[in-house]
Enzyme design. Structure first.
Site, PDB file in Angstrom:
ATOM      1  N   LYS A 184       4.171  -3.969  -0.990  1.00  0.00           N
ATOM      2  CA  LYS A 184       3.666  -5.393  -1.085  1.00  0.00           C
ATOM      3  C   LYS A 184       2.820  -5.362  -2.390  1.00  0.00           C
ATOM      4  CE  LYS A 184       0.255  -7.890   0.114  1.00  0.00           C
ATOM      5  NZ  LYS A 184       0.052  -8.609  -1.091  1.00  0.00           N
ATOM      6  N   GLU A 259      -6.759   4.559  -2.116  1.00  0.00           N
ATOM      7  CA  GLU A 259      -7.546   4.523  -3.426  1.00  0.00           C
ATOM      8  C   GLU A 259      -8.161   3.437  -3.791  1.00  0.00           C
ATOM      9  OE1 GLU A 259      -7.084   6.944  -5.329  1.00  0.00           O
ATOM     10  OE2 GLU A 259      -5.754   8.145  -4.081  1.00  0.00           O
ATOM     11  N   CYS A 293     -10.318   0.654 -11.567  1.00  0.00           N
ATOM     12  CA  CYS A 293     -10.969   1.589 -10.622  1.00  0.00           C
ATOM     13  C   CYS A 293     -11.886   2.459 -11.511  1.00  0.00           C
ATOM     14  CB  CYS A 293     -10.162   1.778  -9.719  1.00  0.00           C
ATOM     15  SG  CYS A 293      -8.816   3.028 -10.274  1.00  0.00           S
ATOM     16  N   GLU A 392     -19.217  -2.912  -7.504  1.00  0.00           N
ATOM     17  CA  GLU A 392     -18.204  -2.790  -8.431  1.00  0.00           C
ATOM     18  C   GLU A 392     -17.965  -4.263  -8.823  1.00  0.00           C
ATOM     19  OE1 GLU A 392     -14.146  -2.373  -6.966  1.00  0.00           O
ATOM     20  OE2 GLU A 392     -13.615  -0.956  -8.599  1.00  0.00           O
TER      21      GLU A 392
HETATM   22  P1  NAD Z   1      -7.604  -6.062  -2.967  1.00  0.00           P
HETATM   23  O1  NAD Z   1      -8.158  -5.209  -2.167  1.00  0.00           O
HETATM   24  O2  NAD Z   1      -7.850  -7.497  -2.932  1.00  0.00           O
HETATM   25  O3  NAD Z   1      -5.915  -6.181  -2.821  1.00  0.00           O
HETATM   26  C1  NAD Z   1      -4.886  -5.208  -2.859  1.00  0.00           C
HETATM   27  C2  NAD Z   1      -3.668  -5.361  -2.375  1.00  0.00           C
HETATM   28  O4  NAD Z   1      -3.992  -5.430  -0.828  1.00  0.00           O
HETATM   29  C3  NAD Z   1      -2.962  -6.738  -2.410  1.00  0.00           C
HETATM   30  O5  NAD Z   1      -1.624  -6.547  -2.496  1.00  0.00           O
HETATM   31  C4  NAD Z   1      -3.344  -7.706  -1.441  1.00  0.00           C
HETATM   32  O6  NAD Z   1      -2.603  -8.646  -1.265  1.00  0.00           O
HETATM   33  C5  NAD Z   1      -3.616  -6.748  -0.289  1.00  0.00           C
HETATM   34  N1  NAD Z   1      -4.502  -7.027   0.916  1.00  0.00           N
HETATM   35  C6  NAD Z   1      -5.444  -7.706   0.934  1.00  0.00           C
HETATM   36  N2  NAD Z   1      -6.136  -7.793   2.164  1.00  0.00           N
HETATM   37  C7  NAD Z   1      -5.109  -7.199   2.910  1.00  0.00           C
HETATM   38  C8  NAD Z   1      -5.132  -6.906   4.479  1.00  0.00           C
HETATM   39  N3  NAD Z   1      -6.010  -7.405   5.148  1.00  0.00           N
HETATM   40  N4  NAD Z   1      -4.078  -6.200   4.859  1.00  0.00           N
HETATM   41  C9  NAD Z   1      -3.181  -5.439   4.027  1.00  0.00           C
HETATM   42  N5  NAD Z   1      -3.123  -5.774   2.648  1.00  0.00           N
HETATM   43  C10 NAD Z   1      -3.999  -6.565   2.254  1.00  0.00           C
HETATM   44  O7  NAD Z   1      -7.611  -5.419  -4.422  1.00  0.00           O
HETATM   45  P2  NAD Z   1      -7.205  -6.261  -5.941  1.00  0.00           P
HETATM   46  O8  NAD Z   1      -8.007  -7.174  -6.308  1.00  0.00           O
HETATM   47  O9  NAD Z   1      -5.827  -6.304  -6.086  1.00  0.00           O
HETATM   48  O10 NAD Z   1      -7.477  -4.831  -6.839  1.00  0.00           O
HETATM   49  C11 NAD Z   1      -8.723  -4.406  -7.367  1.00  0.00           C
HETATM   50  C12 NAD Z   1      -9.359  -3.406  -6.730  1.00  0.00           C
HETATM   51  O11 NAD Z   1      -8.564  -2.314  -6.358  1.00  0.00           O
HETATM   52  C13 NAD Z   1     -10.634  -2.866  -7.163  1.00  0.00           C
HETATM   53  O12 NAD Z   1     -11.678  -2.591  -6.178  1.00  0.00           O
HETATM   54  C14 NAD Z   1     -10.206  -1.366  -7.700  1.00  0.00           C
HETATM   55  O13 NAD Z   1     -11.322  -0.608  -8.014  1.00  0.00           O
HETATM   56  C15 NAD Z   1      -9.394  -1.152  -6.770  1.00  0.00           C
HETATM   57  N6  NAD Z   1      -8.347  -0.201  -7.400  1.00  0.00           N
HETATM   58  C16 NAD Z   1      -8.321   1.112  -7.102  1.00  0.00           C
HETATM   59  C17 NAD Z   1      -7.675   2.118  -7.724  1.00  0.00           C
HETATM   60  C18 NAD Z   1      -7.605   3.697  -7.761  1.00  0.00           C
HETATM   61  O14 NAD Z   1      -6.900   4.369  -7.781  1.00  0.00           O
HETATM   62  N7  NAD Z   1      -8.845   3.921  -6.848  1.00  0.00           N
HETATM   63  C19 NAD Z   1      -6.542   1.767  -8.899  1.00  0.00           C
HETATM   64  C20 NAD Z   1      -6.578   0.482  -9.038  1.00  0.00           C
HETATM   65  C21 NAD Z   1      -7.428  -0.491  -8.367  1.00  0.00           C
END
Ligand code: NAD
Length: 494
Positions: A184, A259, A293, A392
């Site tokens: 997804k 992650e 991140c 963050e």
């Molecule tokens: P997000 O958590 O809002 O969304 C990430 C994904 O999860 C999306 O596809 C979203 O639709 C899905 N999602 C949201 N709620 C869900 C649920 N209840 N059940 C299942 N799926 C769900 O994050 P974002 O805004 O897309 O990305 C930014 C975040 O990602 C930041 O916090 C960043 O630090 C983190 N990030 C971490 C890494 C790492 O390797 N540690 C890398 C990139 C981004």
């Protein structure tokens, strides 16, 4: 040409069993918006629980058919390498799509995201060629073999800040070990991952091995991660979302890696090479529009060099070229959404209220009102306790603190709910080693920003996640160990 939608309409649809599948009835449509212009570039057809079930069932059938899990390592390696070659072939078009949906400058997408996307497949092709089972004899007459089998069907949930690079790391790892999967993408950036699926089909990957569903996290994402047909989950995204996914994984007793977010310290010691430290700190803070991140978003400066460093750091920030992300000269593009832009600006207002000095930025970029453009923000914080140092922000936002001794710097760095990465700039091996061993973070960069070897696991301590992504770490998630014990002493003569 990479096709991301159905042939006749600009709808982003699910990809199931090797083809685009349009959910016809009662579908919710979500706009996909170009952050540079705020124009709608496509409409995403949100997949509901039934569509998610269809995708999981397709993955289950593909796995049960053994058309992928049972092929030889050499044949799997061939397919993975062909996928990488096709990503290279389509890199310009994939990069264009990635830029118009993320706002990340094309120079960075072309030099970092696309090579990473292809390298994910080459890396795992090489990795599976080096794996071997273990055999041992503890009790005379019995041979025990432990081998790792594919876990089955994986749910892969990806974020918007590096859709291809991070999403395809999960896909490459899952399929390299013989699994099927349902991916997804983020609903904000759904264009490129289905395009990559079409390339996987062209490379000869059997239908149903990789499937994609689209939609919001609390609708499509939640249906996917709670589906009982999922055997393992791999998630990259925010810490809050990680909690919900952890609950779903626990309910079904499924392994999960997460992650999550970061608030990483970038420590500049008084013996650092200042030129390298300044250019490395700019990259750590502002590349990918600061939406990463691993951003070095807490800049910790040793007091004696703080003024000299800041003067250069501010000059380098001022020199960053803000503009159209499709322009090869642009270094900072628009933030991914207007809501996210407003959120980042609200952190600048909160920093002011908390007593921070705004050293740079804090508002919209003059002349670029049609998109989500802000000037990079640098604030000097009165202490590590303020929101600008604890939360963050996930944008081009740097909070500056000073320290007297390296021990102090380590204490400040560790005073965080997160623990993803850390940076240290010093000429002293002893200082580098002290920081590397005492920082509570999963990855430490010494005198370099963001070099990455996929053999090394990537992931964080504390609220930055559970588990790692990398060669061995992915083998751990996407395979299960099985022990086969065979009696080999015969009681009857041969
Ligand atoms: P997000 O958590 O809002 O969304 C990430 C994904 O999860 C999306 O596809 C979203 O639709 C899905 N999602 C949201 N709620 C869900 C649920 N209840 N059940 C299942 N799926 C769900 O994050 P974002 O805004 O897309 O990305 C930014 C975040 O990602 C930041 O916090 C960043 O630090 C983190 N990030 C971490 C890494 C790492 O390797 N540690 C890398 C990139 C981004």
């Amino acid at each position: 040409m990479v096709r991301t939608t159905t042939p006749d309409r600009d709808y982003v649809t699910a990809w199931i069993d090797g083809e685009h599948v349009l959910r016809e009835e009662h579908a919710t449509l979500l706009p996909v918006i170009d952050p540079a212009t705020r124009s709608v570039i496509a409409e995403l057809v949100e997949d509901d629980r039934d569509m998610v079930d269809r995708a999981v069932m397709a993955a289950r059938r593909a796995y049960a058919s053994r058309t992928w899990s049972d092929v030889s390592v050499a044949d799997r390696q061939g397919t993975l390498r062909r996928i990488a070659d096709l990503i290279d072939r389509e890199a310009d078009e994939l990069a264009r799509l990635e830029v118009v949906q993320t706002g990340i400058p094309v120079s960075f997408v072309r030099s970092m995201h696309l090579p990473r996307a292809a390298n994910n497949f080459r890396f795992f092709a090489d990795y599976i060629g080096q794996r071997a089972d273990h055999a041992f004899e503890q009790e005379a007459g019995y041979r025990t073999v432990t081998r790792r089998e594919p876990i089955g069907v994986a749910a892969l949930v990806a974020p918007w800040n590096m859709p291809l690079g991070l999403g395809l790391m999960k896909v490459a790892a899952a399929i390299a070990f013989g699994n099927s999967c349902v991916l997804k993408p983020s609903e904000a950036t759904p264009l490129t991952l289905p395009a990559a699926c079409a390339l996987m089909k062209e490379a000869g990957l059997p239908d149903g091995v990789v499937n994609v569903v689209n939609g919001r996290g609390d609708v499509t994402g939640a249906a996917l991660v709670s589906h009982p047909g999922i055997d393992a989950l791999s998630f990259t995204g925010g810490t809050q979302t990680g909690r919900a996914i952890g609950v779903a994984a626990a309910r079904n007793i499924r392994p999960v890696t997460m992650e999550l977010g970061g608030k990483s310290a970038n420590i500049v010691c008084d013996d650092a090479d200042l030129d390298e430290a300044v250019s490395g700190s700019i990259a750590a803070a502002f590349s990918n529009n600061g939406q990463q991140c691993l951003a070095g978003s807490r800049l910790l400066l040793q007091a004696s060099i703080a003024d000299a460093f800041l003067e250069r750091f501010l000059a380098a920030t001022r020199a960053l070229r803000i503009g159209d992300p499709l322009d090869p000269g642009t270094q900072l593009g628009p933030l991914q959404s207007q809501a996210h832009m407003d959120r980042v600006l609200a952190f600048a207002a909160a920093a002011r209220a908390d007593g921070c000095d705004i050293l740079y930025g804090g508002g919209l970029t003059a002349g670029w009102a049609e998109g989500n453009y802000i000037d990079p923000i640098i604030v000097s914080a009165p202490s590590n306790a303020v929101s600008a140092c604890q939360d963050e922000i996930f944008g081009p936002f740097v909070s500056v603190l000073t320290f007297d001794t390296v021990d102090d710097a380590i204490d400040i760095a560790n005073d965080s709910p997160y623990g993803l990465v850390g940076y240290v700039w010093t000429q002293s091996i002893a200082r580098a080693e002290a920081v590397a061993s005492r920082l509570r973070a999963g990855v430490i960069w010494v005198n370099t920003p963001m070099a990455r070897d996929l053999r090394a696991g990537f992931g964080g301590y504390g609220n930055s996640g559970i588990g790692r992504e990398g060669g061995d770490a992915c083998a751990q998630l996407f395979t299960q160990e099985k022990a086969v014990i065979t009696k080999h002493v015969r009681s009857t003569p041969l």
